[in-house]
Design an enzyme around this catalytic site. Structure first.
Site, PDB file in Angstrom:
ATOM      1  N   TYR A   1       0.863  -1.185   0.000  1.00 40.27           N
ATOM      2  CA  TYR A   1       0.000   0.000   0.000  1.00 40.27           C
ATOM      3  C   TYR A   1       0.893   1.226   0.000  1.00 40.27           C
ATOM      4  CZ  TYR A   1      -3.423   3.432   1.733  1.00 40.27           C
ATOM      5  OH  TYR A   1      -4.236   4.527   1.901  1.00 40.27           O
TER       6      TYR A   1
ATOM      7  N   ASP B   1       9.567   2.532  -0.775  1.00 45.36           N
ATOM      8  CA  ASP B   1       8.589   3.241   0.043  1.00 45.36           C
ATOM      9  C   ASP B   1       8.900   2.906   1.501  1.00 45.36           C
ATOM     10  OD1 ASP B   1       6.506   4.247   1.445  1.00 45.36           O
ATOM     11  OD2 ASP B   1       4.927   3.355   0.214  1.00 45.36           O
TER      12      ASP B   1
ATOM     13  N   LYS C   1       5.635   9.090   8.585  1.00 40.81           N
ATOM     14  CA  LYS C   1       5.514   8.558   9.944  1.00 40.81           C
ATOM     15  C   LYS C   1       6.591   9.076  10.900  1.00 40.81           C
ATOM     16  CE  LYS C   1       2.699   4.738   8.410  1.00 40.81           C
ATOM     17  NZ  LYS C   1       1.307   4.946   8.786  1.00 40.81           N
TER      18      LYS C   1
HETATM   19  N1  HOZ Z   1      -3.836   2.685   6.526  1.00 40.19           N
HETATM   20  C1  HOZ Z   1      -3.150   3.114   7.701  1.00 40.19           C
HETATM   21  C2  HOZ Z   1      -2.153   2.138   8.159  1.00 40.19           C
HETATM   22  N2  HOZ Z   1      -1.497   1.396   7.167  1.00 40.19           N
HETATM   23  C3  HOZ Z   1      -4.125   3.430   8.792  1.00 40.19           C
HETATM   24  C4  HOZ Z   1      -4.146   4.864   9.020  1.00 40.19           C
HETATM   25  C5  HOZ Z   1      -5.055   5.294  10.145  1.00 40.19           C
HETATM   26  O1  HOZ Z   1      -6.170   4.805  10.251  1.00 40.19           O
HETATM   27  O2  HOZ Z   1      -4.644   6.155  10.898  1.00 40.19           O
END
Ligand code: HOZ
Length: 431
Positions: A146, A241, A269
């Protein structure tokens, strides 16, 4: 004993009337694990508290950024100090170069870096840059990886897309993804075949070098080297990534851990220390294609935001000060946690495969080795949901999806680990 969640339930009902699904990011809705999502009101160290006063040992850590735990004093102080001088200017501020210097020092493949506000922006911009640099249209991504929610990358994606079982996304015209090739992860031959079929047309390969978004899936030995070799040979760019893995699996991310120099790197992050930051970087000759020096356009009012820069700098300085000991401690503690829960699953006769790279890990409810999306998809997600609920009841906060990685912070103590293993033993026995 089940917790009281009355306040969270009321907050969820209110939010659902105002916000789609009551959430601003889908996985938070707990749709795949069931139950009421607790509304969190406080975090300190390794712990979070919900609106009903329940305390949890937290293994989400805001999905990765909080490697120092919640509210580390140095980071909070840096944010407060920065805020006193103004929260946003839409003009350059001195600390942007300070954070850039820290990033460039940690990632030898990065000579210049551009800050944005999210991982999605970082990957989307890196793809645009790769296409501009190579003058090619096709991109290769991997099933279950992702890279945020931009149109071109929402193909066979992991994270919330996998969690909710959505194959792609409505609203993305087929034509927008016709140049996106989604291949199985950890399969060198699939990459060779794609390059043979689309010779001279593939701009880049983008990969989570350690996947976090189908749960934690490490690269097979030699796989990242193969990606490096094939892309270099074919004149395509390799994009790591490292939004999740950067400053997480090592100070210099997966690039340092596996000794690979990608062409472009995306970050997020941890570099924002819990505030919204993304970044993309690489050699000056490629990065200088970005406006205002070059023709690749990308911009943002809150890019390089002074509060976010301050939080990022304070976080990276903490990591850097004691990096060897820091990452060793994280690795040791995460190793103990994963070994303890794996043993508990065995005792309980529950089929479980644990994957871990440093302080990111996932407990997959399957008897298969999880090496790609096909194997991850064999998991018993209903069983995972029951485990997740039982762990919450016992005061342990795990990602509310089988297809997300969990994270340990430096604030987790041996006591937290012991309590988590004890909770898991009871939860697994009930499955
Ligand atoms: N898709 C995010 C983690 N891979 C989650 C993000 C969130 O809900 O803060």
């Amino acid at each position: 004993m089940a917790r009281s969640l009355d306040r969270s339930r009321a907050l969820q009902i209110r939010a659902e009337q105002l916000i789609p699904g009551g959430v601003n990011s889908p996985v938070r809705a707990f749709r795949s694990v069931g139950g009421t999502p607790p509304f969190l009101v406080r975090g300190l160290g390794a712990h979070v508290w919900d609106a009903d006063g329940n305390r949890y040992i937290d293994y989400v850590g805001s999905w990765g950024p909080l490697i120092l735990g919640h509210s580390p004093p140095e980071v909070i102080e840096a944010i407060v100090q920065a805020a006193r001088n103004g929260t946003s200017f839409g003009a350059s501020t001195p600390t942007e170069a300070d954070l850039a210097e820290l990033v460039i020092e940690a990632f030898p493949a990065i000579e210049k870096v551009r800050f944005v506000s999210s991982g999605t922006e970082a990957t989307m911009s890196a793809i645009r840059l790769a296409r501009a640099h190579t003058q090619r249209k096709f991109i290769v991504k991997f099933e279950g990886c992702y890279h945020g929610h931009s149109d071109a990358l929402l193909v066979k994606a992991g994270s919330g897309v996998a969690t909710l079982g959505i194959p792609g996304s409505a609203g993305v015209p087929e034509e927008f993804v016709e140049f996106t090739l989604a291949l199985p992860y950890n399969d060198r031959n699939a990459v060779e075949a794609a390059f043979a079929k689309f010779r001279g047309q593939i701009a880049c390969v983008i990969v989570e070098p350690v996947v976090g978004n189908m749960g934690c899936v490490p690269p097979r030995p030699g796989y990242l080297e193969a990606l490096r070799e094939i892309t270099a040979r074919e004149g395509a760019l390799l994009i790591f990534d490292e939004v999740m893995t950067g400053f997480r699996v090592a100070f210099g991310g997966a690039s340092e851990l596996y000794h690979i120099k990608p062409d472009l790197t995306t970050l997020g992050k941890i570099i924002g220390g819990g505030l919204p930051v993304g970044a993309y970087g690489g050699p000056a000759k490629i990065m200088d294609l970005v406006a205002p020096l070059g023709p690749v356009y990308q911009a943002g009012t809150l890019s390089g935001n002074p509060l976010a820069m301050a939080a990022g700098i304070a976080t990276l300085c903490q990591l850097k000060a004691n990096r060897k000991q820091f990452y060793k401690q994280l690795d040791d503690m995460a190793g103990k946690l994963v070994a303890g829960i794996t043993a508990a699953a065995k005792e309980a006769g529950v089929a479980m495969t644990a994957n871990r790279v440093g302080s990111m890990f996932t407990f997959f409810f399957t008897d298969k080795q999880v090496t790609d999306w096909e194997s991850a998809a064999t998991c018993d997600t209903a069983k995972f949901g029951r485990f997740h609920g039982a762990m919450l009841d016992a005061g342990v906060w795990l990602p509310p999806s089988q297809f997300e990685a969990a994270f340990l912070s430096i604030a987790h103590t041996q006591g937290d680990i012991d309590d988590t293993i004890a909770a898991a033993r009871e939860a697994l026995a009930l499955l």
